[in-house]
Design an enzyme around this catalytic site. Structure first.
Site, PDB file in Angstrom:
ATOM      1  N   GLU A  13      -5.023   0.689  -0.037  1.00 62.42           N
ATOM      2  CA  GLU A  13      -4.815  -0.736   0.225  1.00 62.42           C
ATOM      3  C   GLU A  13      -5.030  -1.560  -1.045  1.00 62.42           C
ATOM      4  O   GLU A  13      -5.561  -1.039  -2.036  1.00 62.42           O
ATOM      5  CB  GLU A  13      -5.837  -1.181   1.292  1.00 62.42           C
ATOM      6  CG  GLU A  13      -5.677  -0.491   2.637  1.00 62.42           C
ATOM      7  CD  GLU A  13      -4.529  -1.068   3.458  1.00 62.42           C
ATOM      8  OE1 GLU A  13      -3.587  -1.655   2.894  1.00 62.42           O
ATOM      9  OE2 GLU A  13      -4.575  -0.905   4.689  1.00 62.42           O
ATOM     10  N   HIS A  69       0.835  -1.210   0.000  1.00 61.35           N
ATOM     11  CA  HIS A  69       0.000   0.000   0.000  1.00 61.35           C
ATOM     12  C   HIS A  69       0.866   1.255   0.000  1.00 61.35           C
ATOM     13  O   HIS A  69       2.001   1.251   0.468  1.00 61.35           O
ATOM     14  CB  HIS A  69      -1.038  -0.001   1.133  1.00 61.35           C
ATOM     15  CG  HIS A  69      -0.537   0.294   2.502  1.00 61.35           C
ATOM     16  ND1 HIS A  69      -0.673  -0.585   3.561  1.00 61.35           N
ATOM     17  CD2 HIS A  69       0.078   1.386   3.024  1.00 61.35           C
ATOM     18  CE1 HIS A  69      -0.168  -0.036   4.653  1.00 61.35           C
ATOM     19  NE2 HIS A  69       0.300   1.157   4.346  1.00 61.35           N
TER      20      HIS A  69
HETATM   21  C1  GLP Z   1       1.116   3.533   7.175  1.00 60.23           C
HETATM   22  C2  GLP Z   1       1.079   4.833   6.384  1.00 60.23           C
HETATM   23  C3  GLP Z   1       1.883   4.746   5.103  1.00 60.23           C
HETATM   24  C4  GLP Z   1       3.251   4.150   5.413  1.00 60.23           C
HETATM   25  C5  GLP Z   1       3.085   2.768   5.936  1.00 60.23           C
HETATM   26  C6  GLP Z   1       4.394   2.076   6.253  1.00 60.23           C
HETATM   27  O1  GLP Z   1       0.127   2.642   6.834  1.00 60.23           O
HETATM   28  N1  GLP Z   1      -0.254   5.243   6.053  1.00 60.23           N
HETATM   29  O2  GLP Z   1       1.994   6.034   4.520  1.00 60.23           O
HETATM   30  O3  GLP Z   1       4.045   4.150   4.241  1.00 60.23           O
HETATM   31  O4  GLP Z   1       2.326   2.843   7.137  1.00 60.23           O
HETATM   32  O5  GLP Z   1       4.859   2.453   7.508  1.00 60.23           O
HETATM   33  P1  GLP Z   1       6.260   2.171   8.110  1.00 60.23           P
HETATM   34  O6  GLP Z   1       7.183   3.131   7.479  1.00 60.23           O
HETATM   35  O7  GLP Z   1       6.115   2.388   9.573  1.00 60.23           O
HETATM   36  O8  GLP Z   1       6.607   0.761   7.781  1.00 60.23           O
END
Ligand code: GLP
Length: 251
Positions: free
Chosen positions: A143, A138
């Site tokens: 999603e 995503h």
């Molecule tokens: C969330 C955010 C996204 C982000 C993703 C991954 O769902 N809405 O924008 O890219 O998490 O997060 P992380 O960087 O903590 O793995």
């Protein structure tokens, strides 16, 4: 798509901050698209250091965040509003009126989405859009199954995203099930340059799919293959599955 692989997370953060700062230094009125999650935290820390060392000035910069949880007030400890102020905005000279984040506690959610999309349209273009990537591919909160022609809208979080983000809330049951997110079309059409960051082995599968997989709603990030200017900065662990011959060595 340009792939830059760094030795580790620190180098990823430094390289991405340099790219963002260079963009701002070339155009003071840069419009930044910003992401949350743990991946861009290092980028924000490096940008704060550059600001303190007078190597970048945010006074004319405008920002648009990708998403926000529905039902959380801006002051909620896990809201993306609070995340952005704690990790970035409170530490640089950005003007309050230039900061845009969807308001997840607006009772008129549909209207909030429409107005947010209009605001992005009104600035014309996002000069550089920072993205992370979910383990399921995503981007923002778009999603698997998201419409590639979708604009900013109300979205439902997948079970795997709820589980992945439960670490921030302490309890899975506290993770909101809905969010407002810029749509895939918003991201693809409005961004002049997309800068996608990926760190850690958990992202290796999603990153491989994004670069080499069939373009499909099953992995929303694959639609970035259709964008003319995407830079991926990944650390070695996230790049594990990518063929070595395609990689540009770390900066
Ligand atoms: C969330 C955010 C996204 C982000 C993703 C991954 O769902 N809405 O924008 O890219 O998490 O997060 P992380 O960087 O903590 O793995």
């Amino acid at each position: 798509m340009k792939l830059i692989i760094t030795d580790d997370y620190k180098a990823l953060s430094v390289a991405s901050a340099k790219m963002v700062a260079d963009t701002i230094n070339q155009k003071q009125t840069t419009v930044l698209g910003l992401a949350t999650g743990s991946t861009p935290v290092g980028l924000y820390q490096e940008l704060i250091s550059l600001y303190i060392n007078k190597q970048v000035d945010f006074s004319h910069v405008t920002t648009f965040n990708l998403d926000e949880y529905v039902g959380l007030s801006p002051g909620h400890p896990q809201s993306y509003h609070k995340f952005m102020y704690d990790n970035f905005f409170n530490h640089v000279n950005i003007s309050q009126e230039n900061i845009h984040i969807p308001k997840g506690d607006n009772p008129e959610l549909e209207e909030e989405c429409a107005q947010y999309e209009e605001k992005i349209e009104s600035v014309g273009q996002i000069d550089i859009q920072v993205l992370g990537i979910g383990e399921n591919g995503h981007i923002g909160f778009n999603e698997p199954g998201s419409d590639p022609n979708g604009c900013t809208s109300l979205v439902k979080l997948s079970e795997s995203t709820v589980e992945a983000n439960a670490r921030f809330f302490g309890d899975k049951e506290l993770v909101p099930r809905l969010a407002i997110s810029m749509g895939l079309k918003t991201i693809l059409d409005s961004s002049k340059h997309v800068l996608l960051l990926a760190s850690g082995e958990k992202k290796a599968g999603a990153l491989y799919q994004m670069v080499y997989g069939e373009v499909s709603e099953d992995v929303p990030a694959t639609f970035l293959q259709h964008h003319r200017n995407v830079t991926v900065i990944a650390d070695k662990d996230a790049a594990k599955k990518l063929p070595k011959s395609d990689l540009i060595a770390g900066l």
